[in-house]
Design a protein around this motif. Structure first.
Motif, PDB file in Angstrom:
ATOM      1  N   SER A  56       0.790  -1.277   0.014  1.00  0.00           N
ATOM      2  CA  SER A  56       0.011  -0.063   0.041  1.00  0.00           C
ATOM      3  C   SER A  56       0.837   1.280  -0.224  1.00  0.00           C
ATOM      4  N   GLN A  57       2.159   1.175   0.498  1.00  0.00           N
ATOM      5  CA  GLN A  57       2.944   2.577   0.395  1.00  0.00           C
ATOM      6  C   GLN A  57       3.355   2.943  -0.797  1.00  0.00           C
ATOM      7  N   ASN A 105       0.238   5.151  -5.423  1.00  0.00           N
ATOM      8  CA  ASN A 105       0.200   6.430  -5.749  1.00  0.00           C
ATOM      9  C   ASN A 105       0.222   6.719  -7.302  1.00  0.00           C
ATOM     10  N   THR A 131      -4.034  -1.455  -1.329  1.00  0.00           N
ATOM     11  CA  THR A 131      -4.584   0.084  -0.890  1.00  0.00           C
ATOM     12  C   THR A 131      -4.669   0.139   0.287  1.00  0.00           C
ATOM     13  N   GLY A 132      -4.900   1.179   1.123  1.00  0.00           N
ATOM     14  CA  GLY A 132      -5.077   1.524   2.522  1.00  0.00           C
ATOM     15  C   GLY A 132      -6.694   1.656   2.563  1.00  0.00           C
ATOM     16  N   MET A 133      -7.181   1.400   3.765  1.00  0.00           N
ATOM     17  CA  MET A 133      -8.494   1.746   4.115  1.00  0.00           C
ATOM     18  C   MET A 133      -8.921   3.294   4.343  1.00  0.00           C
ATOM     19  N   ASN A 134      -8.909   3.836   3.088  1.00  0.00           N
ATOM     20  CA  ASN A 134      -9.224   5.250   3.223  1.00  0.00           C
ATOM     21  C   ASN A 134     -10.699   5.364   3.367  1.00  0.00           C
ATOM     22  N   PRO A 135     -11.408   6.467   3.529  1.00  0.00           N
ATOM     23  CA  PRO A 135     -12.928   6.474   3.522  1.00  0.00           C
ATOM     24  C   PRO A 135     -13.520   6.302   2.226  1.00  0.00           C
ATOM     25  N   SER A 136     -12.820   6.527   1.111  1.00  0.00           N
ATOM     26  CA  SER A 136     -13.303   6.385  -0.418  1.00  0.00           C
ATOM     27  C   SER A 136     -13.403   4.869  -0.438  1.00  0.00           C
ATOM     28  N   ILE A 137     -12.346   4.230  -0.035  1.00  0.00           N
ATOM     29  CA  ILE A 137     -12.278   2.578  -0.212  1.00  0.00           C
ATOM     30  C   ILE A 137     -13.353   1.981   0.591  1.00  0.00           C
ATOM     31  N   LYS A 138     -13.413   2.566   1.949  1.00  0.00           N
ATOM     32  CA  LYS A 138     -14.652   2.063   2.773  1.00  0.00           C
ATOM     33  C   LYS A 138     -15.935   2.097   2.236  1.00  0.00           C
ATOM     34  N   THR A 142      -9.384  13.162  -5.994  1.00  0.00           N
ATOM     35  CA  THR A 142      -9.275  14.302  -5.664  1.00  0.00           C
ATOM     36  C   THR A 142      -8.233  15.199  -6.365  1.00  0.00           C
TER      37      THR A 142
END
Length: 385
Positions: A148-149, A152, A170-177, A222
């Motif tokens: 995940s790092q 980008n 990928t990380g569990m950012n708000p969009s992924i959640k 974004t």
């Protein structure tokens, strides 16, 4: 621009440069870059003359990962406090190449400061690794796999410029959640692993999971339009074993899951793409191998000397893998520790007679035929032009 070549050694300098460490301390950043170029050409030559990467014309995986190596002493250049509190480390970056039929070889390495960000310099490093894969004969489908790092826009852009696919956790950012919560229950497919695999978060062994796919997920929404990427988001979920299924006499009201998403444009089917992405863990075997012999004792307090040492280890690793590929089918996939025990650390005895050197191998040695086959193959006369 780098200088014309490695440090020259004149007659009077030979006595001073009596150790490898003294020689490496004369390296500059330019010399380290030249050594990287030598490493790339050396790997391409090995792949041309040995069956180092079978099946590379059809499919190859390029894995990128970073690691931390603890060092001691305040005077070692680049040793800084980074991810691990109170521990000075150097932060190497590593890329490997493998095929479904082969073990990985090293496409490139970079030594970095201890507090360098995981993805610092990753786009350029990925571009070089993908180019090295082509030079090594990987002309078919190429898939970059990373943690995940490295998720980008720069890394994915480097893959697309090189006409390669990507498969990045990928990380569990708000969009992924939000995207995962929108997956309907009937979309999840059961997957069973033939052998249990360790959970990346808890380390527990798991033997089954569920997989689902979001066919069109737009990452980096974004950012400006040219940097947005739309591809597949594949999610694997496993039961959270830390949450008990039964509390007292009452069972759980609903199951608790942990999710592991990755972003990819791999054209394979969902379950196959998930299985191929999970195999990215093979790069950890190479990292573990580096910390045992090569990085156990970095030889110098000079940063560029240690960078050159790291590249020399990568060349040695690839040479050992090529020797295994020439020896037998078993040694082509054996670990490097096994290759050293069977092919390098041989308790043999040399004898001289009539200006000839005779090598006496151990009696009833189980690897005699494999070793002699490698010896005969390497010393065979060149084929006629």
């Amino acid at each position: 621009m780098p200088s014309a070549g490695p440090p020259a050694v004149s007659g009077c300098q030979k006595h001073r440069d009596s150790t490898l460490g003294t020689f490496l301390r004369a390296f500059t950043h330019g010399h380290a870059l030249q050594l990287h170029a030598v490493h790339r050409r050396f790997l391409a030559a090995l792949a041309t003359h040995t069956p180092l990467l079978p099946g590379s014309g059809e499919m190859a995986f390029i894995d990128v990962a970073s690691t931390h190596k603890r060092v001691y002493g305040r005077t070692k250049q680049g040793a800084e406090y980074g991810r691990f509190k109170g521990i000075r480390t150097l932060h190497p970056l590593l890329a490997t190449i493998c095929t479904p039929q082969s073990r990985p070889v090293i496409a490139g390495v970079r030594m970095r400061r201890g507090k360098a960000a995981d993805a610092r310099g990753a786009p350029k490093f990925v571009s070089e690794a993908l180019a090295t894969a082509v030079e090594a004969g990987c002309t078919g489908t190429r898939i970059l796999r990373a943690d995940s790092q490295f998720c980008n826009a720069g890394v994915i852009a480097a893959c697309r410029r090189a006409d390669a696919h990507f498969s990045i956790t990928t990380g569990m950012n708000p969009s992924i959640k939000r995207a995962i919560l929108a997956i309907p229950d009937e979309a999840w497919q059961q997957i069973t692993y033939p052998t249990a695999v360790p959970d990346p978060e808890t380390g527990d062994l798991i033997s089954d999971a569920e997989v689902a796919e979001i066919p069109a997920y737009t990452a980096f929404a974004t950012r400006k339009k040219a940097e947005r990427v739309t591809a597949r988001l594949i999610v694997r979920r496993v039961r959270d074993l830390a949450k008990p299924a039964v509390v007292g006499e009452q069972g759980e009201l609903f199951p608790v899951w942990r999710y592991h998403p990755f972003f990819t444009d791999n054209p394979a089917k969902t379950l196959q793409a998930e299985r191929e992405h999970r195999h990215h863990a093979v790069v950890e075997q190479v990292i573990a191998d580096s910390k045992a012999p090569a990085l156990a004792h970095l030889p110098s307090a000079h940063f560029h000397a240690n960078a050159a040492w790291l590249t020399l280890w990568a060349m040695t690793y690839n040479l050992l893998r090529a020797a295994g590929a020439l020896t037998s089918v078993f040694h082509a996939k054996a670990t490097t520790a096994t290759l050293r025990a069977h092919l390098i650390h041989v308790p043999a005895r040399t004898a001289r007679s009539a200006r000839r050197i005779t090598l006496h191998l151990p009696h009833n040695w189980p690897w005699q035929h494999a070793w002699t086959h490698l010896f005969d193959t390497v010393h065979a006369p060149p084929e006629p032009a």
